[in-house]
Write a protein that holds these residues in place. Structure first.
Motif, PDB file in Angstrom:
ATOM      1  N   PHE A   1     -37.601-113.021 -18.739  1.00 28.10           N
ATOM      2  CA  PHE A   1     -38.067-111.575 -19.091  1.00 28.10           C
ATOM      3  C   PHE A   1     -37.215-110.187 -18.394  1.00 28.10           C
ATOM      4  CE2 PHE A   1     -40.985-115.183 -20.455  1.00 28.10           C
ATOM      5  CZ  PHE A   1     -41.512-114.199 -21.195  1.00 28.10           C
ATOM      6  N   SER A   2     -36.107-109.405 -19.358  1.00 28.10           N
ATOM      7  CA  SER A   2     -35.895-107.985 -18.936  1.00 28.10           C
ATOM      8  C   SER A   2     -35.418-107.194 -19.905  1.00 28.10           C
ATOM      9  CB  SER A   2     -34.612-108.650 -17.795  1.00 28.10           C
ATOM     10  OG  SER A   2     -33.973-107.272 -16.863  1.00 28.10           O
TER      11      SER A   2
ATOM     12  N   GLU B   1     -35.941-118.855 -30.129  1.00 30.94           N
ATOM     13  CA  GLU B   1     -37.043-118.002 -30.575  1.00 30.94           C
ATOM     14  C   GLU B   1     -37.188-117.121 -29.487  1.00 30.94           C
ATOM     15  OE1 GLU B   1     -42.405-117.952 -29.971  1.00 30.94           O
ATOM     16  OE2 GLU B   1     -40.941-118.973 -28.732  1.00 30.94           O
ATOM     17  N   VAL B   2     -36.810-116.707 -28.381  1.00 30.34           N
ATOM     18  CA  VAL B   2     -37.198-115.591 -27.774  1.00 30.34           C
ATOM     19  C   VAL B   2     -36.164-114.381 -28.701  1.00 30.34           C
ATOM     20  CG1 VAL B   2     -34.685-116.092 -26.069  1.00 30.34           C
ATOM     21  CG2 VAL B   2     -36.548-113.970 -25.869  1.00 30.34           C
ATOM     22  N   MET B   3     -34.667-115.033 -29.072  1.00 33.19           N
ATOM     23  CA  MET B   3     -33.625-113.910 -29.311  1.00 33.19           C
ATOM     24  C   MET B   3     -33.968-114.030 -30.854  1.00 33.19           C
ATOM     25  SD  MET B   3     -30.108-115.717 -27.855  1.00 33.19           S
ATOM     26  CE  MET B   3     -28.818-114.779 -29.129  1.00 33.19           C
ATOM     27  N   GLY B   4     -34.495-114.720 -31.603  1.00 30.45           N
ATOM     28  CA  GLY B   4     -35.150-114.544 -32.911  1.00 30.45           C
ATOM     29  C   GLY B   4     -35.990-113.683 -33.442  1.00 30.45           C
ATOM     30  N   GLU B   5     -37.209-113.691 -31.983  1.00 31.18           N
ATOM     31  CA  GLU B   5     -38.481-112.697 -32.604  1.00 31.18           C
ATOM     32  C   GLU B   5     -38.686-112.455 -30.945  1.00 31.18           C
ATOM     33  OE1 GLU B   5     -41.513-116.106 -34.217  1.00 31.18           O
ATOM     34  OE2 GLU B   5     -39.652-117.067 -34.047  1.00 31.18           O
ATOM     35  N   ARG B   6     -38.195-111.713 -30.042  1.00 30.38           N
ATOM     36  CA  ARG B   6     -37.999-111.356 -29.221  1.00 30.38           C
ATOM     37  C   ARG B   6     -39.467-111.597 -28.188  1.00 30.38           C
ATOM     38  NH1 ARG B   6     -34.020-108.409 -31.512  1.00 30.38           N
ATOM     39  NH2 ARG B   6     -32.956-107.031 -30.025  1.00 30.38           N
TER      40      ARG B   6
ATOM     41  N   LEU C   1     -18.165-101.161 -29.585  1.00 33.80           N
ATOM     42  CA  LEU C   1     -19.187-102.844 -30.674  1.00 33.80           C
ATOM     43  C   LEU C   1     -19.720-102.949 -30.086  1.00 33.80           C
ATOM     44  CD1 LEU C   1     -16.451-104.583 -32.122  1.00 33.80           C
ATOM     45  CD2 LEU C   1     -17.785-102.863 -33.241  1.00 33.80           C
ATOM     46  N   LEU C   2     -20.243-102.695 -28.483  1.00 31.79           N
ATOM     47  CA  LEU C   2     -21.678-103.367 -27.519  1.00 31.79           C
ATOM     48  C   LEU C   2     -22.464-102.362 -27.658  1.00 31.79           C
ATOM     49  CD1 LEU C   2     -19.397-104.723 -24.251  1.00 31.79           C
ATOM     50  CD2 LEU C   2     -21.381-105.371 -25.925  1.00 31.79           C
ATOM     51  N   ILE C   3     -21.540-100.591 -27.799  1.00 31.84           N
ATOM     52  CA  ILE C   3     -22.417 -99.418 -28.235  1.00 31.84           C
ATOM     53  C   ILE C   3     -23.607 -99.511 -28.925  1.00 31.84           C
ATOM     54  CG2 ILE C   3     -22.619 -97.029 -28.752  1.00 31.84           C
ATOM     55  CD1 ILE C   3     -20.531 -96.554 -25.923  1.00 31.84           C
ATOM     56  N   ILE C   4     -22.339 -99.527 -30.269  1.00 27.01           N
ATOM     57  CA  ILE C   4     -22.982 -99.832 -31.556  1.00 27.01           C
ATOM     58  C   ILE C   4     -24.450-101.331 -31.943  1.00 27.01           C
ATOM     59  CG2 ILE C   4     -22.741-100.581 -34.126  1.00 27.01           C
ATOM     60  CD1 ILE C   4     -19.575 -99.344 -33.900  1.00 27.01           C
ATOM     61  N   SER C   5     -24.412-102.600 -30.977  1.00 26.71           N
ATOM     62  CA  SER C   5     -25.536-103.386 -31.298  1.00 26.71           C
ATOM     63  C   SER C   5     -26.328-102.781 -30.255  1.00 26.71           C
ATOM     64  CB  SER C   5     -24.650-104.559 -30.626  1.00 26.71           C
ATOM     65  OG  SER C   5     -24.455-104.557 -29.167  1.00 26.71           O
ATOM     66  N   ILE C   6     -26.227-102.194 -29.163  1.00 23.21           N
ATOM     67  CA  ILE C   6     -27.413-101.407 -28.911  1.00 23.21           C
ATOM     68  C   ILE C   6     -28.316-101.112 -30.031  1.00 23.21           C
ATOM     69  CG2 ILE C   6     -28.231 -99.424 -27.258  1.00 23.21           C
ATOM     70  CD1 ILE C   6     -25.985-101.350 -24.771  1.00 23.21           C
TER      71      ILE C   6
ATOM     72  N   PRO D   1     -35.514-101.887 -24.412  1.00 25.00           N
ATOM     73  CA  PRO D   1     -34.901-102.971 -25.454  1.00 25.00           C
ATOM     74  C   PRO D   1     -34.939-104.472 -24.996  1.00 25.00           C
ATOM     75  CG  PRO D   1     -33.936-101.074 -23.937  1.00 25.00           C
ATOM     76  CD  PRO D   1     -35.801-101.513 -23.253  1.00 25.00           C
ATOM     77  N   PHE D   2     -34.291-105.149 -25.455  1.00 23.66           N
ATOM     78  CA  PHE D   2     -34.586-107.173 -25.354  1.00 23.66           C
ATOM     79  C   PHE D   2     -33.001-106.813 -26.029  1.00 23.66           C
ATOM     80  CE2 PHE D   2     -34.559-111.296 -26.525  1.00 23.66           C
ATOM     81  CZ  PHE D   2     -34.206-110.727 -24.507  1.00 23.66           C
ATOM     82  N   LEU D   3     -32.057-106.981 -25.350  1.00 26.72           N
ATOM     83  CA  LEU D   3     -31.151-107.571 -26.021  1.00 26.72           C
ATOM     84  C   LEU D   3     -29.824-107.850 -25.082  1.00 26.72           C
ATOM     85  CD1 LEU D   3     -29.980-103.348 -25.811  1.00 26.72           C
ATOM     86  CD2 LEU D   3     -29.961-104.591 -28.038  1.00 26.72           C
TER      87      LEU D   3
END
Length: 332
Positions: free
Chosen positions: A117-118, A139-144, A46-51, A158-160
């Motif tokens: 910032f990673s 903001e950072v999770m919703g809009e990156r 599931l973590l791989i699917i999320s990526i 990627p930002f995860l």
């Protein structure tokens, strides 16, 4: 003439999009994590699917079931920047986002970026920080992106975000706001290992003499490959009647008498994207109802809230989701 069995059909369909490299990389990631982690195959997949779906994941489980270690190992299989933030009750938004500092040499304020910032961010014990700090993630999770002093800073892909929390211990914790929960693509509940897995854990721990060799895990994917596979997922075929099926499932959550709060359109899109990723790692370039049913359970469970009456009767959100999936007619 050879009969067209499902297996033959899969072979014919597979030629439209070459998913073999993606499958090989997924298996390689599992193999690297398997050097240290025993079992927990559902969480890892599931973590791989999320990526692949470019989404954040909340991992919930009691202490000691390898939530944090698995997330760290997964990050090590990706050749991208990684940061870990330990959430505590005294953590401030500036500890996450960064702050502006006055530079006496230039006589100006300079923005010093925080650990958010990673590329892959592991937030440990996310429910230990107060509401003010939780809001810094919206903001950072919703809009990156992060807006600081009127300037927007776009996160490098990627930002995860992988976040962990303990569902049992409540002292010194803060309930996650619904708005933040909705920003997580998945909520993965991590169970105890099976008896055989636990025996294997003890055997390997004894052989390693109670040490963990994190350096044995090597990167499998880089940022460019991740972006390529995320774009490849978007090409997975979804028939119109399956889109209607997803919409019907989510719409049912809004009219269900057992639920106080249903799912938003963000949940519909999440089910669609994760069903595509699930199909891809199975080697199919088309989505089936089973892909949708599997992903719907993990996408919806943290977005739905039972009515007080159903809570008192011992109902669970998982039970209601199962009832909804049984009620909605599966398209043929």
């Amino acid at each position: 003439m050879e009969e067209q069995t499902p297996e033959n059909q899969d072979i014919n369909f597979e030629s439209r999009i070459n998913l073999k490299p993606l499958q090989d990389h997924v298996e390689a990631i599992k193999k690297e994590i398997g050097k240290i982690i025993v079992g927990q195959n559902e969480m890892i997949e599931l973590l791989i699917i999320s990526i692949l779906s470019n989404g954040h994941t909340l991992i919930e489980g009691v202490p000691g079931v390898a939530k944090t270690i698995t997330a760290k190992l997964l990050a090590k299989t990706l050749a991208v920047d990684f940061s870990r933030i330990q959430f505590t009750p005294d953590l401030m938004p500036s500890d996450i986002l960064g702050t502006s500092i006055f530079n006496v040499k230039t006589n100006e304020f300079e923005y010093k970026k925080g650990p958010i910032f990673s590329n892959v961010i592991l937030i440990d014990e996310i429910n230990r920080a107060p509401a003010k700090t939780q809001a810094a993630l919206f903001e950072v999770m919703g809009e990156r992106q992060v807006t600081m002093d009127g300037t927007k800073y776009i996160m490098e892909p990627p930002f995860l975000v992988f976040a962990t929390q303990n569902p049992i211990e409540q002292e010194g914790t803060y309930r996650l706001p619904e708005a933040q929960l909705d920003r997580f693509l998945f909520k993965i509940n991590v169970d105890y290992p099976s008896l055989n897995d636990e025996i294997q854990i003890l055997l390997e721990n004894h052989q390693r003499q109670d040490t963990l060799d994190f350096d044995s895990v090597v990167p499998v994917l880089n940022a460019k490959q991740i972006a390529h596979y995320q774009n490849l997922i978007k090409q997975i075929i979804v028939e119109n009647h399956l889109l209607t099926y997803i919409a019907s499932i989510v719409n049912n959550t809004r009219t269900n008498a057992n639920l106080f709060l249903g799912a938003s359109p963000r949940a519909s899109i999440a089910i669609l994207n994760t069903a595509k990723s699930n199909a891809a790692i199975q080697g199919r370039d088309f989505v089936t109802p089973d892909d949708i049913k599997r992903c719907a359970k993990v996408v919806l469970k943290h977005r739905l809230f039972l009515t007080p009456e159903r809570e008192m009767e011992g109902y669970t959100v998982e039970k209601v989701i199962d009832q909804i999936l049984e009620t909605i007619e599966i398209p043929r």
